[in-house]
Enzyme design. Structure first.
Site, PDB file in Angstrom:
ATOM      1  N   HIS A 227       0.907  -1.244  -0.116  1.00  0.00           N
ATOM      2  CA  HIS A 227       0.042   0.011  -0.033  1.00  0.00           C
ATOM      3  C   HIS A 227       0.958   1.361  -0.045  1.00  0.00           C
ATOM      4  O   HIS A 227       0.617   2.217  -0.832  1.00  0.00           O
ATOM      5  CB  HIS A 227      -0.798   0.094   1.301  1.00  0.00           C
ATOM      6  CG  HIS A 227      -1.786   1.225   1.321  1.00  0.00           C
ATOM      7  ND1 HIS A 227      -1.305   2.337   2.194  1.00  0.00           N
ATOM      8  CD2 HIS A 227      -2.968   1.420   0.772  1.00  0.00           C
ATOM      9  CE1 HIS A 227      -2.328   3.215   2.003  1.00  0.00           C
ATOM     10  NE2 HIS A 227      -3.502   2.722   1.317  1.00  0.00           N
TER      11      HIS A 227
ATOM     12  N   CYS B 144      -2.562  -4.468 -14.833  1.00  0.00           N
ATOM     13  CA  CYS B 144      -2.568  -3.235 -14.087  1.00  0.00           C
ATOM     14  C   CYS B 144      -1.892  -3.341 -13.002  1.00  0.00           C
ATOM     15  O   CYS B 144      -1.856  -2.466 -11.836  1.00  0.00           O
ATOM     16  CB  CYS B 144      -4.123  -2.852 -13.507  1.00  0.00           C
ATOM     17  SG  CYS B 144      -5.264  -3.993 -12.687  1.00  0.00           S
TER      18      CYS B 144
END
Length: 793
Positions: A414, A742
């Site tokens: 993250h 992606c």
């Protein structure tokens, strides 16, 4: 030749780079180069105040303001209808006498200067603004070539002015709260070069960022063919120091852009019909011409003291080289935009911690160690955020931070993904940053090497004390504005962009991407909603989620319309959902949320189905109420065929029926999708490979494990992962569906991107900071493939 006195005209030799407020960036650059002896075709600028006086003296400003006041900015059709009326009004309104007199007098003097009766000119927009330093005026860079005659000149100048009122530019000013009537535009009028050959030049190799190399692309006719990607150009790599040609790739140039037969505008023709069939494979430049162009590039770079992206042309009649335009290369941060910095060399710097470089750059700031979300308000602008691992709750303070350091995580965690999107330096997987670093201490974060130094180890080149700064590879909004006309090749493989926070679209929308290949909705949930969907359902406040989620998606879809936006439904894990208001009341605690209740399994479960229906209604609102049918949807973490059928049934009941303009994609992150790739391909419109999770689950490696990352276990280029990707591409193509990717890998590994292109991937979605680089990389691979295939025949 003495020139007349004007109220609305400035000749190039009267301008310098500081004149952007009156003639825009393009006009100011042409003036700067002219005054440095660069061979720029002669011309003049119609000052920005001419447009202002045009609309006020003709009184159409009141009509424009009235039309703008009646626009429903969330209705795409209404927006286009009313802005079209404004554009037509501008084109059809007569100019005030003094403005027209100045333009025609300058045109007559230009004719005398070049010894031609009614010379052909290029008419180019040069964007500027009055008192709007933070504006970005996309869609206004109109250019009209081979314009001849007084009437045509006046008409095309008004067409440039009218381009201020494209629907896209008008909507942007609306959402940014700008005064529409304060936005101005200058127009460049320049002698048209009758180009026999033309192209672009970079005074730094844009593929590998080597500052010692110059790249030249060249083709027959006007440079529009090269810039637009209509032709694969010849390519030359030149040693900048010696001007030796190091590499030469001669392409098959089948088309060229030339003047229209009517002598107004341009047209595309076949090379063989104009120059003969032999010219297709012939080099369009001699070695001497290559060196001459490269030498001129060095001179221009020395003027701006920064790598340049230059458009050039060689005149058909005289053989003279002309420079048509120059602007900064996007992969570098211009010196004017940042304090030039370097690591201090007076003494050996003390290394405090080391980790994985996850988002490149260098920064200085005070350490703020965050152990829980209750401490987030301690982080101030310019601080270095240090924590065990970031989570979605920390996104607001990550925007404030000058750098991020974490104990745990790999390059796909993250912290890494969000930092790259925000353009801030980030080091992950240090293991001990929260224990070694002390709260409040000043550190230097070198996220290019993955090292944190004690104290302030940066000095400005001028020797002054530096302030807390960040120096990153990602483009700043100011830089993107300056290079909005940035050259980028057309590629057969679509280059998409990943995006999380809707507000960043204004910063990145002018990058050369073909659409948003992954729009993460998690940022909308944390920043714009902040409340758990099921908690909202229980409080009968589901409209909060619908409206705010629709608002965030629409902001992006409107900004890049009609390019597609592939919206991924929420992919929070249970521990992340618990961070939303009310989440602790409805979310279970899982031992391994990474492979737990997430994605489609969540959407179809009785415990969350009503929350998913709110997400569906938000998408429907974007598409139907806002008219933004370029919003597609993507389902994350799909495991089984039966769950796919069930979730599509729920979507259909909410009005999201697959077919027509609505595309439904799934993410391939779980090996079961690879095993049944052909079956899945028949049920959807596209499959997007999530290389982060697919690598994790194929190799059995926790992507957030700093230990395994350092040992090299997490490897998207592992043969098993590459085999899985190859299977997915083949399966989707067998059934005429699209295959995208992606994940993080194409942004990081050039070899991985080349593998994808060679296997026929339809699109690659990368982080904003690597969009331009990836497009050029893909273009070079595609050209090489065409050359290889041609040689095989």
């Amino acid at each position: 030749m003495a020139k007349g006195t004007y109220s609305y005209i400035k000749w190039f030799e009267e301008l310098k780079k500081e004149d952007i407020p009156s003639v825009g960036g393009k006009g100011a650059n042409l003036g700067e180069m002219t005054n440095h002896g660069i061979p720029v075709p002669p011309g003049f600028c119609v000052l920005a105040k001419a447009y202002k006086d045009f609309v006020t003296q003709s009184n159409i400003n009141k009509v424009i303001e009235d039309l703008v006041s009646k626009i429903n900015f969330e209705d795409a059709n209404d927006l286009e209808e009313k802005t079209a009326k404004i554009r037509n009004l501008i084109v059809e309104t007569d100019m005030p006498v003094q403005i027209e007199r100045d333009i025609l007098q300058a045109y007559a003097e230009l004719a005398e200067l070049v010894n031609l009766n009614e010379p052909e000119v290029a008419v180019r927009s040069s964007a500027t603004a009055e008192d709007l330093p933070d504006a970005s005026f996309a869609g206004q860079q109109d250019t009209y070539l081979h314009i001849k005659g007084k009437e045509n000149l006046l008409k095309n100048i008004k067409k440039c002015w009218a381009s201020l009122w494209t629907s896209r530019a008008t909507y942007y000013r609306h959402v940014k709260g700008f005064d529409h009537m304060s936005v101005l535009l200058s127009v460049v009028v320049q002698k048209m070069v009758n180009a026999s050959k033309s192209g672009v030049m970079f005074t730094i190799n844009p593929i590998n960022n080597d500052p010692n190399e110059i790249m030249i692309n060249a083709s027959w006719g006007l440079g529009e063919a090269v810039v637009s990607g209509a032709v694969t150009p010849d390519e030359y790599i030149i040693d900048k120091n010696t001007l030796t040609i190091k590499e030469k790739r001669i392409a098959k140039k089948t088309v060229m852009v030339v003047r229209e037969a009517s002598e107004i505008g341009t047209t595309k023709v076949k090379v063989k019909d104009i120059l003969g069939p032999g010219a297709i494979s012939e080099p369009c430049l001699t070695d001497d011409e290559v060196k001459k162009i490269a030498s001129m590039g060095k001179k221009i770079e020395s003027i701006y003291k920064f790598p340049q992206d230059i458009e050039w042309a060689i005149d058909r009649d005289t053989g003279e080289l002309y420079i048509l335009q120059s602007r900064p290369v996007t992969t570098f941060t211009p010196q004017e935009e940042r304090e030039p910095v370097t690591l201090e060399a007076k003494s050996e710097p003390e290394v405090l911690v080391k980790g994985l470089a996850a988002s490149p750059g260098i920064a200085v700031g005070k350490v703020k160690i965050i152990q829980s979300i209750n401490e987030l308000d301690r982080v101030q602008e310019g601080d270095v955020l240090v924590t065990t691992m970031t989570n979605p709750d920390m996104v607001p303070v990550m925007k404030k931070a000058v750098a991020v350091i974490t104990d745990e995580g790999g390059r796909t965690c993250h912290a890494a993904i969000v930092s790259r999107e925000f353009g801030i330096p980030c080091i992950v997987g240090t293991q001990n940053a929260t224990s070694v670093l002390e709260d409040g201490m000043v550190v230097t974060v070198d996220a290019t090497r993955g090292v944190v130094y004690k104290g302030d180890r940066l000095i400005q080149l001028q020797g002054e004390k530096p302030k807390a700064i960040a120096q990153v590879g990602g483009a700043t909004e100011q830089k993107i504005r300056e290079i909005v006309e940035h050259w980028s090749p057309i590629t057969g493989t679509k280059i998409y962009m990943n995006l999380g926070e809707p507000g960043l679209i204004d910063k990145y929308k002018d990058l050369p991407f073909d659409g948003i290949g992954l729009m993460r909705t998690e940022f909308i949930f944390t920043d714009m909603i902040g409340i758990h969907p099921i908690y909202l359902v229980k409080q009968n406040q589901g409209d909060i989620l619908i409206n705010r989620m629709a608002e965030g998606i629409a902001q992006v879809a409107q900004a890049i319309y009609p390019r597609p936006v592939v919206v991924r439904f929420s992919d929070f894990r249970t521990n992340e959902f618990r961070g939303l208001e009310g989440g602790d009341e409805v979310e279970p605690i899982e031992n391994n949320p990474m492979i737990g209740w997430r994605g489609v399994s969540r959407y179809i479960s009785p415990e969350y189905e009503e929350g998913f229906r709110l997400e569906c209604r938000a998408i429907r609102k974007v598409r139907e109420e806002f008219g933004l049918t370029n919003a597609w949807v993507m389902l994350p973490f799909v495991r089984n065929l039966w769950e796919l059928d069930k979730v599509k049934s729920i979507m259909a009941s909410e009005g999201l029926v697959q077919g027509g303009a609505l595309k439904i994609w799934i993410m391939a992150e779980v090996p079961s999708v690879v095993m049944l790739a052909e079956e899945f391909a028949q049920k959807v419109d596209g499959i997007s490979i999530g290389s982060n999770d697919l690598t994790q689950l194929t190799l059995g490696v926790d992507r957030d494990s700093g230990i395994l990352n350092r040992m090299g276990y997490f490897d998207e280029q592992d043969p098993a992962v590459l085999k899985a990707i190859e299977i997915l591409i083949a399966a989707t193509h067998k059934y005429g569906k699209t295959c995208s990717i992606c994940g993080q890998a194409p942004s990081v590994y050039p070899g991985f991107a080349e593998f994808l292109v060679r296997k026929g991937i339809d699109s690659i979605s990368v982080n904003p900071d690597t969009v331009a680089y990836t497009r050029r990389l893909v273009a070079s691979v595609e050209q090489r493939l065409m050359l290889e295939r041609a040689l095989d025949k």
